[in-house]
Design a protein around this motif. Structure first.
Motif, PDB file in Angstrom:
ATOM      1  N   PHE A 150     -29.984  15.795   1.401  1.00  0.00           N
ATOM      2  CA  PHE A 150     -30.753  15.404   2.584  1.00  0.00           C
ATOM      3  C   PHE A 150     -29.863  14.729   3.625  1.00  0.00           C
ATOM      4  O   PHE A 150     -30.039  14.920   4.839  1.00  0.00           O
ATOM      5  N   ALA A 151     -28.894  13.913   3.159  1.00  0.00           N
ATOM      6  CA  ALA A 151     -27.987  13.251   4.099  1.00  0.00           C
ATOM      7  C   ALA A 151     -27.130  14.274   4.834  1.00  0.00           C
ATOM      8  O   ALA A 151     -26.828  14.121   6.024  1.00  0.00           O
ATOM      9  N   GLY A 152     -26.714  15.342   4.127  1.00  0.00           N
ATOM     10  CA  GLY A 152     -25.941  16.385   4.791  1.00  0.00           C
ATOM     11  C   GLY A 152     -26.760  17.209   5.745  1.00  0.00           C
ATOM     12  O   GLY A 152     -26.224  17.797   6.694  1.00  0.00           O
ATOM     13  N   ALA A 156     -29.552  11.519  11.086  1.00  0.00           N
ATOM     14  CA  ALA A 156     -30.352  10.292  11.175  1.00  0.00           C
ATOM     15  C   ALA A 156     -30.700   9.783   9.782  1.00  0.00           C
ATOM     16  O   ALA A 156     -30.670   8.571   9.516  1.00  0.00           O
ATOM     17  N   PHE A 157     -31.040  10.727   8.877  1.00  0.00           N
ATOM     18  CA  PHE A 157     -31.343  10.313   7.497  1.00  0.00           C
ATOM     19  C   PHE A 157     -30.083   9.771   6.811  1.00  0.00           C
ATOM     20  O   PHE A 157     -30.166   8.843   6.003  1.00  0.00           O
ATOM     21  N   ALA A 158     -28.925  10.350   7.138  1.00  0.00           N
ATOM     22  CA  ALA A 158     -27.669   9.848   6.562  1.00  0.00           C
ATOM     23  C   ALA A 158     -27.404   8.423   7.012  1.00  0.00           C
ATOM     24  O   ALA A 158     -26.951   7.580   6.219  1.00  0.00           O
ATOM     25  N   ASP A 159     -27.669   8.116   8.307  1.00  0.00           N
ATOM     26  CA  ASP A 159     -27.497   6.746   8.788  1.00  0.00           C
ATOM     27  C   ASP A 159     -28.457   5.797   8.097  1.00  0.00           C
ATOM     28  O   ASP A 159     -28.104   4.649   7.768  1.00  0.00           O
ATOM     29  N   LEU A 160     -29.709   6.257   7.864  1.00  0.00           N
ATOM     30  CA  LEU A 160     -30.690   5.421   7.168  1.00  0.00           C
ATOM     31  C   LEU A 160     -30.211   5.101   5.756  1.00  0.00           C
ATOM     32  O   LEU A 160     -30.293   3.949   5.306  1.00  0.00           O
ATOM     33  N   LEU A 161     -29.703   6.104   5.036  1.00  0.00           N
ATOM     34  CA  LEU A 161     -29.185   5.864   3.686  1.00  0.00           C
ATOM     35  C   LEU A 161     -27.977   4.926   3.714  1.00  0.00           C
ATOM     36  O   LEU A 161     -27.802   4.077   2.835  1.00  0.00           O
ATOM     37  N   GLY A 162     -27.141   5.062   4.742  1.00  0.00           N
ATOM     38  CA  GLY A 162     -25.974   4.185   4.841  1.00  0.00           C
ATOM     39  C   GLY A 162     -26.373   2.734   5.012  1.00  0.00           C
ATOM     40  O   GLY A 162     -25.689   1.831   4.535  1.00  0.00           O
ATOM     41  N   ASP A 163     -27.493   2.487   5.710  1.00  0.00           N
ATOM     42  CA  ASP A 163     -27.960   1.112   5.878  1.00  0.00           C
ATOM     43  C   ASP A 163     -28.623   0.565   4.627  1.00  0.00           C
ATOM     44  O   ASP A 163     -28.573  -0.636   4.355  1.00  0.00           O
TER      45      ASP A 163
END
Length: 474
Positions: A150-152, A156-163
């Motif tokens: 999903f992050a790939g 925007a979802f990748a940034d959410l997971l990073g936070d």
């Protein structure tokens, strides 16, 4: 169980950036784990156990207040000793001296004990625990696989997971895992020791074979006469002033002090050993023997106190000549504590020695706590800055190696000496990226001072070298 888990999690989250109040925060749930385990085993906290426990936690406040590593190391070491006394109890010398060994042994046995407790908690069957672990592993794998996909697929979802996901970089991840395991193991060791303490009070130390009066007393009387002769010379020479020192020895104050301090420190230690062995082999046939022992050893201890005073006076002379350093303030504090131990031994000869082991241990802990709270690096800086104002002599090279605790005193120096010293300490502190829980109050105060009045951006080393006095003896 929850207190042990909290210790592990707090250790993982807080202890990777340095030592500050984080060590105390991680130790509190470990103490609660020990308390709950002790109560579950039918133990009730006694007054001395509470004293040791509260004292140990108090010692862990030193890293939160002082930036210097060496008083913090002493405080943490003393806290471990007090923690072992709080967990095991005890009032005898074997219990005081051997208590930490039992806690170290619980590091191994505590893990097995904790695993058996988990099995019992989940119904006493391996299958229950195994099912829970397998389901946890499968859940983590599913999250990793689908989360990465999903992050790939969406930035925007990748940034959410990073936070949301904590940092698991190669450099930080293994360290956090080690801290988690270490926190769990230490908490389990404390809880296991509280639940099943080692009764070191039951260790029997057999008294030595008593000697007859002449065989026992003659060597001690000869030693006492030697002490008396030495102390008579000290009273005439050492306390007679500078002219008396020159007249009697042909030396300066500093040379005379340096010559004798270390020997007198060793004399104090050997005197304590002599008293210990003398008590072991002392005659014990009746009231006359008890009076002889008290008289001879009491006189020897009283003369040893004069030796302590002489050693302290010599160190004072040495500091007056060359300034204060970490080694000098440390050995001076140690000599003062040895003098206190001699006083306690004399008191035990009058009122009995049942209380002596606990009081000696408590005095050591109080001394370490006071040593850390008074900020040794700050005292060193204050003494040397005052000496610089009085004599114009200052060891800038040594001052640069002091910790942030010394900044408030060094801030009083006039330029360019101030920038010569504080620029090095500012470089050592680096950027202000230390988390609040890993930063000591001494470091925070130093950063405020350096931020409000920073040292000169460029310092001419030739100017600093011209101001530097390199003492003959550091």
């Amino acid at each position: 169980m929850w207190a042990v888990l909290a210790t592990g999690v707090l250790s993982m989250l807080l202890l990777d950036g340095g030592l500050g109040i984080n060590l105390l925060l991680a130790a509190i749930p470990a103490g609660l784990a020990a308390y709950f385990a002790g109560r579950a085993a039918g133990r009730r906290p006694r007054a001395w156990s509470l004293v040791w426990g509260i004292g140990g936690l108090g010692l862990l406040a030193v890293p939160a207040l002082r930036d210097a590593d060496w008083p913090s190391f002493l405080a943490v070491t003393a806290a471990i000793g007090l923690g072992s006394l709080a967990l095991n109890g005890g009032r005898t010398w074997p219990a005081i001296l051997l208590g930490p060994i039992s806690v170290i042994n619980s590091v191994v046995t505590g893990v097995t004990w904790g695993w058996l407790g988990l099995r019992e908690r989940f119904g006493g069957a391996r299958r229950g625990v195994g099912v829970g672990l397998r389901s946890l592993v499968v859940s983590v794998l599913l999250l990793l696989v689908f989360g990465a996909l999903f992050a790939g697929a969406d930035a925007a979802f990748a940034d959410l997971l990073g936070d949301l996901v904590p940092d698991t970089s190669v450099t930080g991840g293994p360290v956090r895992v080690v801290l988690l395991v270490a926190g769990l193991v230490v908490a389990l060791a404390a809880a296991h020791t509280a639940a099943a303490p080692v009764r070191l009070d039951r260790v029997v130390v057999r008294p030595g074979t008593p000697r007859n009066r002449v065989e026992w007393a003659l060597p001690l009387i000869v030693l006492t006469v030697l002490f008396a002769a030495f102390n008579a010379v000290q009273l005439v020479v050492l306390f007679g002033g500078y002219d008396a020192v020159l007249k009697k020895t042909g030396q300066t104050y500093a040379e005379y002090a340096r010559q004798g301090f270390w020997q007198l420190l060793i004399v104090t230690l050997l005197t304590l050993l002599v008293v210990v062995f003398a008590l072991r082999w002392a005659p014990r046939d009746g009231a006359g023997d008890r009076k002889l022992v008290r008289g001879v050893l009491g006189t020897l201890c009283a003369l040893a106190l004069v030796v302590v005073a002489s050693a302290v006076r010599r160190m004072d002379m040495y500091v007056e000549a060359y300034g204060l350093t970490r080694l000098r303030i440390s050995v001076l504090a140690g000599e003062l504590w040895l003098g206190l131990v001699i006083v306690l031994i004399m008191a035990a000869g009058v009122w009995g020695a049942r209380w002596l082991p606990r009081v000696v241990a408590a005095s050591a802990a109080v001394g370490v706590l006071a040593f850390g709270l008074m900020s040794p690096d700050g005292l060193i800086a204050e003494n040397n800055v005052q000496r610089y104002e009085d004599t114009g002599k200052f060891d800038i090279l040594y001052a640069r190696d002091l910790s942030a605790d010394a900044v408030p005193a060094l801030d009083k120096l006039k330029e360019p000496a101030r920038s010569c010293v504080l620029s090095a300490i500012a470089d050592e502190l680096g950027e202000d990226d230390t988390p609040w829980y890993a930063m000591s109050w001494g470091e925070a105060r130093a950063r405020d001072i350096l931020r409000d009045d920073p040292p000169a951006a460029s310092v001419d080393e030739s100017v600093c070298n011209s101001l530097t006095e390199v003492p003959e003896y550091r």
